[in-house]
Design a protein around this motif. Structure first.
Motif, mmCIF file in Angstrom:
data_model
loop_
_atom_site.group_PDB
_atom_site.id
_atom_site.type_symbol
_atom_site.label_atom_id
_atom_site.label_comp_id
_atom_site.label_asym_id
_atom_site.label_seq_id
_atom_site.Cartn_x
_atom_site.Cartn_y
_atom_site.Cartn_z
ATOM 1 N N GLU A 7 0.539 5.228 -0.693
ATOM 2 C CA GLU A 7 -0.349 6.374 -0.925
ATOM 3 C C GLU A 7 -1.737 5.952 -1.389
ATOM 4 O OE1 GLU A 7 1.536 9.718 -2.746
ATOM 5 O OE2 GLU A 7 3.200 9.592 -1.315
ATOM 6 N N PHE A 41 5.100 -0.948 6.055
ATOM 7 C CA PHE A 41 4.015 -0.084 6.513
ATOM 8 C C PHE A 41 4.407 1.393 6.405
ATOM 9 C CE2 PHE A 41 1.380 2.115 9.614
ATOM 10 C CZ PHE A 41 0.134 1.673 9.207
ATOM 11 N N THR A 98 -7.063 0.875 0.309
ATOM 12 C CA THR A 98 -6.583 -0.418 0.816
ATOM 13 C C THR A 98 -7.463 -0.900 1.963
ATOM 14 O OG1 THR A 98 -4.310 0.081 0.175
ATOM 15 C CG2 THR A 98 -4.605 -1.598 1.868
ATOM 16 N N ILE A 99 -7.724 0.000 2.916
ATOM 17 C CA ILE A 99 -8.580 -0.362 4.059
ATOM 18 C C ILE A 99 -9.981 -0.757 3.578
ATOM 19 C CG2 ILE A 99 -9.786 0.598 6.073
ATOM 20 C CD1 ILE A 99 -6.940 -0.133 6.727
ATOM 21 N N ILE A 159 0.592 -6.100 6.347
ATOM 22 C CA ILE A 159 0.798 -4.892 5.560
ATOM 23 C C ILE A 159 2.314 -4.700 5.486
ATOM 24 C CG2 ILE A 159 0.197 -2.476 5.222
ATOM 25 C CD1 ILE A 159 -2.274 -4.312 5.629
ATOM 26 N N HIS A 187 -3.965 4.462 1.255
ATOM 27 C CA HIS A 187 -4.400 3.903 2.540
ATOM 28 C C HIS A 187 -5.911 3.667 2.589
ATOM 29 C CE1 HIS A 187 -0.375 4.651 3.634
ATOM 30 N NE2 HIS A 187 -0.500 5.830 4.209
ATOM 31 N N LYS A 188 -6.658 4.682 2.161
ATOM 32 C CA LYS A 188 -8.118 4.613 2.281
ATOM 33 C C LYS A 188 -8.679 3.474 1.432
ATOM 34 C CE LYS A 188 -11.349 7.322 0.630
ATOM 35 N NZ LYS A 188 -11.475 8.433 -0.262
ATOM 36 N N GLY A 200 1.823 4.021 6.899
ATOM 37 C CA GLY A 200 0.764 4.886 7.429
ATOM 38 C C GLY A 200 1.091 5.411 8.813
ATOM 39 N N ASP A 220 0.865 -1.193 0.000
ATOM 40 C CA ASP A 220 0.000 0.000 0.000
ATOM 41 C C ASP A 220 0.885 1.221 0.000
ATOM 42 O OD1 ASP A 220 -1.590 2.237 0.728
ATOM 43 O OD2 ASP A 220 -1.538 1.644 2.843
ATOM 44 N N CYS A 235 -5.699 -1.586 10.597
ATOM 45 C CA CYS A 235 -5.145 -2.844 10.071
ATOM 46 C C CYS A 235 -5.151 -3.920 11.149
ATOM 47 C CB CYS A 235 -3.728 -2.629 9.553
ATOM 48 S SG CYS A 235 -3.664 -1.480 8.159
ATOM 49 N N MET A 284 -4.048 4.507 11.047
ATOM 50 C CA MET A 284 -4.117 3.502 9.967
ATOM 51 C C MET A 284 -3.708 2.120 10.499
ATOM 52 S SD MET A 284 -4.116 2.657 6.607
ATOM 53 C CE MET A 284 -3.394 1.320 5.631
#
Ligand code: NI
Length: 255
Positions: free
Chosen positions: A131, A154, A136-137, A151, A133-134, A156, A129, A164, A160
């Motif tokens: 840039e 990482f 991906t979540i 992840i 984050h949103k 974030g 992931d 996860c 974030m």
């Protein structure tokens, strides 16, 4: 015990001295390395290297940079590779909205498809992931996979990381944690329990201090583990052991 949970030993960067790199890792106290294929050819190579070395395990998947190359046969080939001995995870898969080597809509679609494939194969996933984050979540929240995952590298903040962890994922810490500007990552390390952390090199990339600027290799995972131990005010051996056990648990590696 110490495990490099994410390296790319199959890349051409290691063609001239791969055996030495694996030996140096062993000498540095690294008990296992998970080497990660990023496209079909590299996945084949990763599986082959794992087959030839007791301490090397493989993960197979199509990296977000490469998903534009996926065609009708790709997933059939991935299914064949995924059941080979010593394949312990599906990945790395995910989203890279920094480099955008594949169009974003293609990345999103292929990420979703590969999450389903991983679940079908009953493998944990290794998530890339950058840039994104949103998004991906969002995708991970809707994923039903029982084996969960990590992840990788990482990038974030703690909020974030919390999401996860709540989704059942481990957080893997790369060598960048040794960089002066990595205050957000160090905050994540401080606040996430060691029981949810892995350490990785992402070799040949992201070389930790004191070797920053050179090619990274699995032996250097010790510098990352040392830094994480220092941040968590924990003896190095203990931190290395806990993170290695986490990796064994996630990847079902028996040591
Ligand atoms: Ni990687």
């Amino acid at each position: 015990m110490m495990i490099d949970s994410h390296a790319h030993l199959e890349l051409r960067d290691f063609d001239s001295d791969r055996e030495d790199v694996i030996k140096r890792a062993r000498d540095a106290g690294v008990d296992a390395i998970v080497t990660i294929g990023i496209d079909l050819d590299d996945c084949r190579k990763a599986v082959e290297i794992a087959g030839n070395h007791d301490e090397v395990y493989a993960a197979v998947g199509i990296h977000p940079h490469e998903v534009k190359e996926i065609n009708r046969q790709t997933y059939d080939r991935m299914r064949e590779l995924a059941v080979m001995p010593k394949v312990v995870a599906y990945g790395e898969i995910g989203l890279d909205f920094f480099k955008n080597h594949s169009p974003r809509d293609v990345q999103l679609r292929r990420f979703g498809e590969q999450l389903e494939l991983a679940d079908d194969l009953n493998l944990p996933v290794i998530i890339h992931d950058r840039e994104a984050h949103k998004e991906t979540i969002n995708l991970l929240s809707g994923w039903k996979g029982a084996r969960r995952g990590v992840i990788h590298c990482f990038s974030g903040d703690y909020a974030m990381a919390r999401k996860c962890l709540d989704l059942g994922f481990y957080i893997s810490i790369p060598g960048t944690v040794t960089f002066p500007k990595a205050e957000i990552l160090r905050d994540v390390v401080r606040r996430v329990p060691a029981e949810s952390l892995l350490v990785e090199t992402d070799a040949p990339f992201l070389t930790p201090a004191p070797h920053r600027g050179k090619r990274n290799e699995s032996a250097y995972v010790k510098y990352t583990a040392m830094k994480v131990a220092e941040i968590k005010e924990m003896p190095f051996e203990k931190l290395a052991e806990i993170t290695a056990r986490n990796a064994c648990e996630l990847f079902k590696i028996e040591m």
